[in-house]
Design an enzyme around this catalytic site. Structure first.
Site, short mmCIF file in Angstrom:
data_model
loop_
_atom_site.label_atom_id
_atom_site.label_comp_id
_atom_site.label_asym_id
_atom_site.label_seq_id
_atom_site.Cartn_x
_atom_site.Cartn_y
_atom_site.Cartn_z
N ASP A 41 22.81 -18.27 14.85
CA ASP A 41 22.65 -18.10 13.41
C ASP A 41 22.18 -19.44 12.83
OD1 ASP A 41 23.83 -16.13 11.10
OD2 ASP A 41 23.88 -18.24 10.51
N LYS A 78 4.52 -17.56 16.62
CA LYS A 78 4.43 -18.96 16.16
C LYS A 78 4.88 -19.91 17.26
CE LYS A 78 3.72 -17.32 11.92
NZ LYS A 78 3.99 -15.91 12.25
N GLU A 107 16.26 -17.25 17.93
CA GLU A 107 16.27 -15.93 17.29
C GLU A 107 17.71 -15.45 17.20
OE1 GLU A 107 14.23 -13.70 15.73
OE2 GLU A 107 16.02 -12.46 15.62
N ASP A 162 9.64 -19.00 9.81
CA ASP A 162 8.80 -17.82 9.55
C ASP A 162 9.80 -16.76 9.10
OD1 ASP A 162 6.63 -16.13 9.50
OD2 ASP A 162 6.61 -15.78 11.66
N CYS A 203 5.30 -13.16 5.41
CA CYS A 203 4.19 -12.20 5.34
C CYS A 203 4.44 -11.32 4.11
CB CYS A 203 4.03 -11.41 6.63
SG CYS A 203 5.54 -10.63 7.16
N ALA A 246 11.46 -14.77 17.12
CA ALA A 246 11.04 -13.55 17.86
C ALA A 246 9.98 -12.78 17.06
CB ALA A 246 12.25 -12.66 18.11
N PRO A 247 8.99 -12.21 17.75
CA PRO A 247 8.82 -12.13 19.20
C PRO A 247 8.16 -13.34 19.85
CG PRO A 247 7.14 -10.83 18.12
CD PRO A 247 8.02 -11.35 17.02
N GLY A 248 7.68 -14.31 19.07
CA GLY A 248 7.20 -15.52 19.71
C GLY A 248 5.79 -15.94 19.35
N1 SAM Z 1 8.03 -16.09 14.02
C1 SAM Z 1 7.90 -14.79 14.61
C2 SAM Z 1 6.55 -14.68 15.27
O1 SAM Z 1 5.62 -15.39 14.87
O2 SAM Z 1 6.41 -13.89 16.22
C3 SAM Z 1 8.17 -13.68 13.61
C4 SAM Z 1 9.46 -13.84 12.89
S1 SAM Z 1 9.91 -12.54 11.83
C5 SAM Z 1 8.87 -12.74 10.49
C6 SAM Z 1 11.45 -13.07 11.24
C7 SAM Z 1 12.55 -13.17 12.27
O3 SAM Z 1 13.74 -13.60 11.59
C8 SAM Z 1 12.89 -11.86 12.94
O4 SAM Z 1 12.81 -12.00 14.34
C9 SAM Z 1 14.34 -11.57 12.53
O5 SAM Z 1 15.11 -11.00 13.54
C10 SAM Z 1 14.86 -12.95 12.17
N2 SAM Z 1 15.98 -12.92 11.20
C11 SAM Z 1 16.47 -11.84 10.53
N3 SAM Z 1 17.50 -12.22 9.74
C12 SAM Z 1 17.67 -13.53 9.93
C13 SAM Z 1 18.58 -14.49 9.40
N4 SAM Z 1 19.51 -14.15 8.51
N5 SAM Z 1 18.47 -15.76 9.82
C14 SAM Z 1 17.50 -16.12 10.69
N6 SAM Z 1 16.61 -15.26 11.22
C15 SAM Z 1 16.69 -13.99 10.84
#
Ligand code: SAM
Length: 455
Positions: A158, A113, A131, A175, A228, A109-111
Site C-alpha cells: 500500500d 510505465k 502494485e 500513474d 487517463c 500494474a500491468p507494467g
Molecule cells: N502504470 C500502469 C501501466 O502503465 O501499466 C497502469 C496503472 S493504473 C492506471 C493504476 C493502478 O493503481 C492499478 O493497477 C490499480 O490497481 C492501482 N491502485 C488502485 N488503487 C490504488 C491505491 N489506493 N493506491 C495505489 N494504487 C492503487
C-alpha cells in the site's frame, strides 16, 4: 458515442480543447500501438509508423493477435497506448540519470510505465515497481520478467507502507487510479461507469496516495504524476492541491506544435501539465506533469551489512549469467536471485520494509545433482550469450509456448534455452530421446492456435 454532459461542459473551459475534433475522434476506433524493447526489439517483425514523442513507439495499422506472435512472449515489444509513451519524453526532459537513481513506480500494474522506465534507466540505477492489488502484482511481475531487466524489482504494498522510507527515492511515478474518461474508446465500461461522484472519489484517493508517498521523495526529487482522466479534479486541481500542501513546483517540458499536445496551467498556482485530447493527437486521453519537491526532506541511511558467502552459488550459475559485479541473495528457501552488487544495501534495507515479489534476477535453485535455471534467465538481458540453445521456428515456438511437445529432442542431454529469432522463450531439459518443457504453467498460451497459423 454519447459523452457525459458535465465532462464536456468542463472541457469547454480548458484552453486548447477542440470539441469538434474530440467528438469526431470518439466516433472512431482506439489506436493500437506498441513500444519496442531497446535491445530485443530488433528481433521482432512488427512494423508501424513512428510515434513522435517516443523513439521506440510504433502505431500499428491493424491489431494483430499478439498471443500468436512468439516475439511478444520473448519481450521484444510491449503493447502500450501511444499517449502514455509521452512519459519517455517527459522523463528525458526532466530526469538526469547519474547511474545511482532510486525510482519508484507506485501504481505499476500491468507494467506499461515500468517497462518504459526500465528501458530508460542505466543498469546501476534501481526501479521498484509496486502494485497494491495482489492479483495485479503477479501480472506486473510477469511483464517485468519478460522485459528482462535485473534492476527492476517488484513489490506489493500500500502507498502508506512507503511513508517510512524518508527521502529515499529520486523519482516517483504515480500513474494514478482514476475515473478513466481518457479511455472511453478502449473500454466502454469506463463510459457507462462514469459519474461526477466517482471523479470526486478518485480525486480524494489521488490526494491520499500523494500525501502517503511524499515523505519518501528526496529534496529536489521528482514525482511524475499521470492519469487517463480528462477531469480537472484529477488533473490540474491535483497540482493545485500539491502546491497548497507541500513545497513543490512543476517542470516544463519542450513540445513540438505538430504533436498536438496541449500545455495547461492549474487555475490557482499555475502549475504546468500536459493534456492529450483524441482528435488533436493520435492516441487516447492522458494527463501528465512533473512535480519537483523543493522543500527539505529527511534522509534514510542505507548501511551495507556483511553479505553471506555465496561463492558456491556463483560457481554453479556462472555459465548462466553475463559477467557483471553480481551479488547473490537467497530469495526464499533454496531459491536464489542475482542483483547488481551496488544494490545490496538497498535490498538489505527494503526487504525489512516491503513485501517483495521479485528482487534482481531470479536465477533458480540447486538440487543435489544440478542447478535448475529459473525461467527468468531465459528472458533476461543479462543471460550469458554462451548458454546452449535450440533455435525453433514459429510453429515450434507456439507449441513450446503451449507447453506441448514440439518435436526437437536432442541426443545430447542437458538444459537448453529455446530461442525464436534470437529471443529466449524458456527452458527445456533434454533427456536423450525426449525433452521436458519447463515453461511455467501459468505462462502458457491458453488459446487454441488456428490451423492456418501453424504454417
Ligand atoms: N502504470 C500502469 C501501466 O502503465 O501499466 C497502469 C496503472 S493504473 C492506471 C493504476 C493502478 O493503481 C492499478 O493497477 C490499480 O490497481 C492501482 N491502485 C488502485 N488503487 C490504488 C491505491 N489506493 N493506491 C495505489 N494504487 C492503487
Amino acid at each position: 458515442m454519447l459523452l457525459p454532459a458535465p465532462l464536456l461542459n468542463e472541457l469547454r473551459t480548458v484552453p486548447g480543447f477542440d470539441e469538434a475534433s474530440f467528438l469526431a475522434a470518439h466516433e472512431q476506433e482506439a489506436v493500437t500501438s506498441v513500444r519496442l524493447h531497446p535491445t530485443k526489439g530488433g528481433n521482432s517483425n512488427i512494423g508501424g509508423e513512428p510515434i513522435p514523442w517516443c523513439s521506440d513507439g510504433l502505431y500499428l495499422t491493424t491489431r494483430p493477435v499478439f498471443t500468436l506472435d512468439p516475439a511478444y512472449h520473448g519481450g521484444a515489444y510491449y503493447v502500450q497506448e501511444a499517449s502514455s509513451m509521452f512519459l519517455s519524453h517527459e522523463w528525458q526532459s526532466t530526469i538526469e540519470d547519474n547511474g545511482a537513481l532510486r525510482v519508484l513506480d507506485l501504481c505499476a500494474a500491468p507494467g506499461g510505465k515500468s517497462t518504459l522506465v526500465a528501458s530508460l534507466l542505466k543498469p546501476t540505477s534501481l526501479l521498484l515497481s509496486n502494485e497494491v492489488i495482489r492479483s495485479r502484482a503477479s501480472i506486473l511481475e510477469e511483464n517485468l520478467v519478460r522485459w528482462g531487466n535485473t534492476n527492476s524489482w517488484v513489490t506489493c504494498n500500500d502507498p502508506r507502507d512507503f511513508t517510512k522510507l524518508t527521502g529515499y527515492f529520486d523519482v516517483i511515478v504515480i500513474d494514478a487510479p482514476c475515473s478513466g474518461s481518457g479511455l472511453f474508446r478502449k473500454d466502454i465500461r469506463a463510459l457507462t461507469n462514469w459519474t461526477e461522484d466517482n471523479v470526486a472519489l478518485c480525486s480524494g484517493r489521488q490526494q491520499r496516495i500523494i500525501a502517503d508517498i511524499w515523505p519518501s521523495l528526496k529534496q529536489d526529487g521528482v514525482i511524475i504524476y499521470a492519469t487517463c482522466s480528462f477531469s480537472m479534479e484529477e488533473d490540474e486541481q491535483i497540482l493545485d492541491w500539491v502546491a497548497g500542501e507541500f513545497d513543490a513546483k512543476t517542470l516544463a517540458v519542450p513540445l513540438q506544435d505538430e504533436w498536438g499536445i496541449v500545455e495547461v496551467q492549474s487555475p490557482e498556482k499555475e502549475m504546468k501539465g500536459y493534456r492529450f485530447f483524441p482528435g488533436k493527437i493520435n492516441g487516447e486521453g492522458f494527463f501528465i506533469a512533473a512535480i519537483k519537491k523543493t522543500g527539505e526532506a529527511g534522509s534514510l541511511k542505507t548501511q551495507r551489512v556483511k553479505a553471506r558467502d555465496m561463492a558456491k552459488v556463483a560457481a554453479q550459475t556462472a555459465h548462466l549469467l553475463a559477467p557483471k559485479d553480481w551479488q547473490y541473495i537467497e530469495w526464499s528457501k533454496d531459491m536464489f536471485s542475482a542483483i547488481d552488487a551496488a544494490h545490496l544495501p538497498d535490498w538489505q534495507m527494503l526487504q525489512k520494509a516491503l513485501y517483495f515479489r521479485k528482487a534482481g534476477l531470479n536465477i533458480g535453485s540447486p538440487t543435489a545433482k544440478e542447478w535448475i535455471p529459473a525461467h527468468a534467465i531465459a528472458l533476461s538481458i543479462d543471460a550469458s550469450a554462451g548458454i546452449a540453445a535450440i533455435n525453433v521456428n514459429r510453429d515450434q515456438a507456439l507449441q513450446f509456448l503451449k507447453r506441448e511437445d514440439f518435436g526437437t529432442p536432442e541426443s545430447e542431454k542437458g538444459w537448453r534455452l529455446i530461442k525464436f529469432n534470437n529471443l529466449g522463450l524458456g527452458w527445456v531439459k533434454c533427456l536423450g530421446n525426449r525433452s521436458n518443457n519447463y515453461l511455467p504453467k501459468h505462462w502458457r498460451i491458453r488459446m487454441e492456435i488456428p490451423d492456418d497459423d501453424m504454417l
